[in-house]
Design a protein around this motif. Structure first.
Motif, short mmCIF file in Angstrom:
data_model
loop_
_atom_site.label_atom_id
_atom_site.label_comp_id
_atom_site.label_asym_id
_atom_site.label_seq_id
_atom_site.Cartn_x
_atom_site.Cartn_y
_atom_site.Cartn_z
N LYS A 114 0.81 -1.21 0.00
CA LYS A 114 0.00 0.00 0.00
C LYS A 114 0.86 1.27 0.00
O LYS A 114 2.01 1.25 0.43
CB LYS A 114 -0.92 0.01 1.24
N TYR A 161 -4.82 7.81 2.58
CA TYR A 161 -6.12 7.22 2.85
C TYR A 161 -7.09 7.67 1.74
O TYR A 161 -6.86 8.68 1.06
CB TYR A 161 -6.65 7.66 4.21
N ARG A 178 -3.68 3.15 1.92
CA ARG A 178 -3.31 2.52 3.19
C ARG A 178 -4.56 2.06 3.94
O ARG A 178 -4.55 1.03 4.61
CB ARG A 178 -2.53 3.53 4.03
N ALA A 225 -13.48 -2.10 -1.01
CA ALA A 225 -12.14 -1.79 -0.49
C ALA A 225 -11.46 -3.05 0.03
O ALA A 225 -10.28 -3.31 -0.26
CB ALA A 225 -12.24 -0.73 0.60
N CYS A 256 -9.96 -5.28 -2.42
CA CYS A 256 -8.65 -4.82 -2.88
C CYS A 256 -7.54 -5.15 -1.87
O CYS A 256 -6.36 -4.84 -2.12
CB CYS A 256 -8.66 -3.30 -3.09
N THR A 300 -7.58 -3.75 1.07
CA THR A 300 -7.42 -2.49 1.80
C THR A 300 -8.29 -2.51 3.06
O THR A 300 -9.52 -2.65 2.95
CB THR A 300 -7.82 -1.29 0.92
N PRO A 324 -3.83 -8.39 4.13
CA PRO A 324 -4.59 -8.05 2.93
C PRO A 324 -5.27 -9.26 2.30
O PRO A 324 -6.38 -9.16 1.77
CB PRO A 324 -3.53 -7.45 2.00
#
Length: 383
Positions: free
Chosen positions: A202, A206, A271, A288, A291, A293, A346
């Motif tokens: 990442k 944000y 991030r 998200a 991904c 994230t 992740p």
């Protein structure tokens, strides 16, 4: 003889691209249904999957500025939806967040409603609507209050026209019970999880992706990040855009509308994904996590079902909750998030998001519809 299906939704326009529209699209991928709506401007849109599809509409289709928002004709919506003649169909499937569930049916028809939310204008957002509307004060304000009162009455009465309710989350199921005193089967909406790129590495910023309207609380996020002095990217458009631009400090980048590829790129690279709204489900939170994230989310509504707080779930955590919609609460959550940043996995976030995929929705929805049809057929035999 195979059943003849109808699918009813509120409005079909290029601007309507939320979770309810994803549900409509996925249902049509699996069920051959005649489509009905209050208004339709998608069948004439060459870029839409509904292009050239036959869609039956109401008199609202021909009223001025309907394309820009049929909500302007809020008092007419119940009357309009009741004008749709669906008597030729055996099974009525509605996708409702306002009035679609209020269509008229016969005793021999089966009506299954996928409810995204009881009508927000009449229930949860009543006082927000009055505060922000030019019609919220004076004599006009009293008239608006009366109209909303009558809408609530119609909304409850029309709930009795539904044989089976489906809710898009446990949070929505509780709201259905509170408003209508009806049980609802929980089936999460379809999320295009496979279309979102996975990145384990990442970058140092944000992101939030949202319509810029008051209840999404993007202004709150901006104020918190002004104090945090941490880089934040905002993607989305809406009536709060000017206010957000005015108060944002240089550490905040406001990109406005972005094509899907850019949205996915920022979601995958960020991030953390920040979300401050109380949503019935919250598709962006799942996207998200698809991904890889992790999320920093307000701990209420559908987020409690889609995000796993690392402080509670340890190695399988996919984010962190903040408990109040205040700057201080969000700032504390971001600081805690950074202290635990190395503990987020992740790969697990991606795996967690997969349970909300289109395939899972299709399986659960179709099974439930078939079960309801079987129950309805047995009832006909008994009677």
């Amino acid at each position: 003889m195979p059943s003849k299906y109808a699918l009813v939704h509120e409005w079909l326009t290029p601007e309507a691209t939320g979770g309810s529209e994803l549900v409509v699209r996925e249902i049509l991928n699996h069920i051959d249904a005649q489509l009905y709506a209050l208004i339709d401007f998608e069948s004439s849109n060459p870029e839409s999957y509904l292009y050239k599809r036959q869609i039956s509409t109401t008199f609202l289709q021909y009223l001025p500025v309907a394309k820009k928002g049929v909500q302007k004709y809020l008092p007419l919506l119940p009357l309009a939806i009741e004008q749709l003649d669906l008597r030729q169909h055996d099974v009525i499937l509605s996708s409702s967040h306002a009035v679609a569930k209020g269509i008229l049916t016969t005793p021999d028809q089966l009506h299954i409603c996928y409810c995204h939310s009881p009508m927000r204008y009449a229930w949860d957002l009543t006082f927000d609507y009055l505060r922000e509307s030019k019609l919220g004060t004076g004599m006009a304000g009293w008239l608006t209050r009366y109209i909303l009162h009558r809408l609530r009455q119609w909304d409850v009465v029309s709930a009795n026209r539904v044989d089976y309710f489906i809710a898009n989350s446990a949070h929505t199921a509780r709201r259905i019970w509170r408003c209508y005193r009806r049980d609802a089967q929980i089936i999460y909406p379809p999320v295009n999880t496979e279309e979102f790129p996975f990145l384990s590495q990442k970058e140092d910023f944000y992101v939030t992706v949202s319509r810029l309207v008051s209840y999404k609380q993007v202004t709150l996020i901006v104020k918190a990040f002004n104090k945090l002095r941490k880089p934040l990217v905002i993607i989305g458009i809406g009536p709060d855009m000017d206010k957000i631009i005015k108060i944002a400090e240089p550490n905040i980048k406001i990109l406005g509308w972005q094509p899907d590829d850019m949205v996915k790129k920022y979601m995958a690279s960020a991030r953390g994904f920040v979300y401050a709204a109380c949503e019935d489900f919250g598709i962006a939170l799942v996207e998200a996590q698809a991904c890889g994230t992790p999320a920093i989310a307000y701990g209420a509504g559908g987020a409690l079902e889609t995000v796993r707080d690392i402080r509670t779930h340890g190695d399988t955590g996919t984010g962190i909750f903040f408990q109040q919609q205040t700057e201080a609460s969000l700032i504390e959550a971001v600081e805690t998030f950074e202290a635990k940043a190395g503990k987020f996995n992740p790969e697990y976030a991606r795996k967690h998001a997969a349970q909300f995929s289109k395939q899972m929705f299709a399986s659960r929805y179709l099974n439930f519809v078939h079960q309801c049809e079987e129950n309805n057929n047995k009832r006909k035999i008994v009677t």
